[in-house]
Design a protein around this motif. Sequence first.
Motif, mmCIF file in Angstrom:
data_model
loop_
_atom_site.group_PDB
_atom_site.id
_atom_site.type_symbol
_atom_site.label_atom_id
_atom_site.label_comp_id
_atom_site.label_asym_id
_atom_site.label_seq_id
_atom_site.Cartn_x
_atom_site.Cartn_y
_atom_site.Cartn_z
ATOM 1 N N PRO A 92 0.810 -1.236 0.000
ATOM 2 C CA PRO A 92 0.000 0.000 0.000
ATOM 3 C C PRO A 92 0.837 1.276 0.000
ATOM 4 O O PRO A 92 0.441 2.274 -0.595
ATOM 5 C CB PRO A 92 -0.852 -0.115 1.268
ATOM 6 N N THR A 93 2.006 1.239 0.654
ATOM 7 C CA THR A 93 2.846 2.448 0.678
ATOM 8 C C THR A 93 3.411 2.732 -0.713
ATOM 9 O O THR A 93 3.419 3.870 -1.183
ATOM 10 C CB THR A 93 3.994 2.292 1.686
ATOM 11 N N GLY A 94 3.900 1.685 -1.389
ATOM 12 C CA GLY A 94 4.423 1.868 -2.739
ATOM 13 C C GLY A 94 3.342 2.294 -3.713
ATOM 14 O O GLY A 94 3.577 3.138 -4.595
ATOM 15 N N TYR A 95 2.139 1.732 -3.540
ATOM 16 C CA TYR A 95 1.016 2.072 -4.412
ATOM 17 C C TYR A 95 0.619 3.535 -4.231
ATOM 18 O O TYR A 95 0.379 4.259 -5.209
ATOM 19 C CB TYR A 95 -0.158 1.157 -4.084
ATOM 20 N N ALA A 96 0.558 3.982 -2.969
ATOM 21 C CA ALA A 96 0.215 5.381 -2.686
ATOM 22 C C ALA A 96 1.297 6.317 -3.207
ATOM 23 O O ALA A 96 0.999 7.379 -3.773
ATOM 24 C CB ALA A 96 0.028 5.569 -1.180
ATOM 25 N N ALA A 97 2.570 5.930 -3.040
ATOM 26 C CA ALA A 97 3.676 6.771 -3.497
ATOM 27 C C ALA A 97 3.638 6.952 -5.014
ATOM 28 O O ALA A 97 3.845 8.056 -5.531
ATOM 29 C CB ALA A 97 5.002 6.148 -3.075
ATOM 30 N N ALA A 98 3.355 5.867 -5.753
ATOM 31 C CA ALA A 98 3.282 5.952 -7.212
ATOM 32 C C ALA A 98 2.127 6.843 -7.649
ATOM 33 O O ALA A 98 2.258 7.623 -8.602
ATOM 34 C CB ALA A 98 3.122 4.548 -7.789
ATOM 35 N N ALA A 99 0.984 6.737 -6.949
ATOM 36 C CA ALA A 99 -0.169 7.572 -7.290
ATOM 37 C C ALA A 99 0.136 9.052 -7.044
ATOM 38 O O ALA A 99 -0.257 9.920 -7.835
ATOM 39 C CB ALA A 99 -1.385 7.135 -6.472
ATOM 40 N N ILE A 100 0.853 9.337 -5.961
ATOM 41 C CA ILE A 100 1.232 10.728 -5.667
ATOM 42 C C ILE A 100 2.201 11.248 -6.729
ATOM 43 O O ILE A 100 2.086 12.390 -7.188
ATOM 44 C CB ILE A 100 1.856 10.820 -4.256
ATOM 45 N N TYR A 101 3.143 10.402 -7.136
ATOM 46 C CA TYR A 101 4.104 10.799 -8.180
ATOM 47 C C TYR A 101 3.374 11.097 -9.489
ATOM 48 O O TYR A 101 3.630 12.118 -10.145
ATOM 49 C CB TYR A 101 5.130 9.682 -8.384
ATOM 50 N N ALA A 102 2.441 10.219 -9.879
ATOM 51 C CA ALA A 102 1.669 10.426 -11.108
ATOM 52 C C ALA A 102 0.819 11.695 -11.011
ATOM 53 O O ALA A 102 0.748 12.491 -11.959
ATOM 54 C CB ALA A 102 0.780 9.204 -11.367
ATOM 55 N N ALA A 103 0.184 11.902 -9.845
ATOM 56 C CA ALA A 103 -0.667 13.079 -9.664
ATOM 57 C C ALA A 103 0.149 14.362 -9.700
ATOM 58 O O ALA A 103 -0.303 15.393 -10.231
ATOM 59 C CB ALA A 103 -1.421 12.971 -8.336
ATOM 60 N N SER A 104 1.359 14.338 -9.151
ATOM 61 C CA SER A 104 2.209 15.541 -9.165
ATOM 62 C C SER A 104 2.592 15.924 -10.594
ATOM 63 O O SER A 104 2.696 17.112 -10.929
ATOM 64 C CB SER A 104 3.457 15.320 -8.310
ATOM 65 N N LEU A 105 2.798 14.929 -11.474
ATOM 66 C CA LEU A 105 3.109 15.211 -12.878
ATOM 67 C C LEU A 105 1.890 15.789 -13.595
ATOM 68 O O LEU A 105 1.999 16.751 -14.359
ATOM 69 C CB LEU A 105 3.568 13.931 -13.591
ATOM 70 N N LEU A 106 0.716 15.195 -13.323
ATOM 71 C CA LEU A 106 -0.506 15.645 -13.994
ATOM 72 C C LEU A 106 -0.930 17.039 -13.558
ATOM 73 O O LEU A 106 -1.555 17.771 -14.328
ATOM 74 C CB LEU A 106 -1.648 14.652 -13.723
ATOM 75 N N CYS A 107 -0.585 17.419 -12.319
ATOM 76 C CA CYS A 107 -0.981 18.729 -11.788
ATOM 77 C C CYS A 107 0.142 19.765 -11.869
ATOM 78 O O CYS A 107 0.059 20.831 -11.235
ATOM 79 C CB CYS A 107 -1.446 18.578 -10.339
ATOM 80 N N ASN A 108 1.192 19.434 -12.633
ATOM 81 C CA ASN A 108 2.316 20.361 -12.830
ATOM 82 C C ASN A 108 2.989 20.789 -11.517
ATOM 83 O O ASN A 108 3.361 21.950 -11.344
ATOM 84 C CB ASN A 108 1.869 21.610 -13.606
ATOM 85 N N GLU A 109 3.069 19.836 -10.564
ATOM 86 C CA GLU A 109 3.812 20.080 -9.325
ATOM 87 C C GLU A 109 4.867 18.974 -9.192
ATOM 88 O O GLU A 109 4.936 18.271 -8.198
ATOM 89 C CB GLU A 109 2.887 20.082 -8.104
#
Length: 330
Positions: free
Chosen positions: A280-297
Amino acid sequence: MTRPTRQRDHDRQRVRDEDADETETDAEGVDADELDPEDFDPEELTRTADGELIHEETGIIIEEEQIDPGPEWRAFNHSERQEKSRVGAPTTKTMHDKGLTTTIDWKDKDAYGRSISSKKRSQMHRLRKWQERIRTKDAGERNLQFALSEIDRMASALGVPRSVREVASVIYRRALNEDLIRGRSIEGVSTAALYAACRKEGIPRSLEEISDVSRVDRKEIGRTYRYISQELGLEMRPVDPKKYVPRFSSELELSEEVQSKANEIIETTAEKGLLSGKSPTGYAAAAIYAASLLCNEKKTQREVADVAQVTEVTIRNRYQEQIEAMGIHS
């Protein structure tokens, strides 16, 4: 022949008084103990804050529970409450004796706040020493005292609420009563109990975070946790990766928009079965990384991996799976 107006009014008043007397007699004749709540329409019954069950239309009290266990005094701030209270601290499972034994204060002052003599100080020092010795009467209590102090130390380092400490203490006490400590280290079982309590209370902490504040390694914690959860029948649901998103995002200083997008990615990809068997930690980390790219942060994989305490390889693998499932081209 018509009766005078005054006489007619008098007769009407007498009839009204008789009707009222009959109604009052009927109401007085009803015994609340003989009433059954099932005889009334549930929509017409109201439960008050005092625990009374009232029939709204007639005002009949069907049930009443007016035992007030609270104090008879009122206080409006902490100092007033401390001044008026006549009891000690509540019992707690986080202390081996549940906080019921007497403790001798470390301050060398008398009841009036004045310093005591050197002779009295040495005497109080000896009393404190013996007080600590007699608080534990056998090896079992010494074991419990050490384990609970370890749980308290680790919980403070992790910054988890007091409810988690209470639950961890109860789990450790159960393990001790079931003789599950035999052949295992006290630190290992107490750490496993704390990890189980975090999951029970919905305050997720990864095994890596737990092992950082523990005196035993990650492998032993995991092995002991699986053993005690199985023996004690602890029903543990898989940790939801979304519970890690706010904490990781806060440490990375990401916006609410990124958090919402990360949660959306987790929900969408989990529905497609990608979460099964994944950390779950790796899954959450990957989702945060993907979201940061999509939101230009944009955050680097290294930054996210350091916060989530996972490897960059894990983030890359989960990230590729998630964006493919979302239909996003990198």
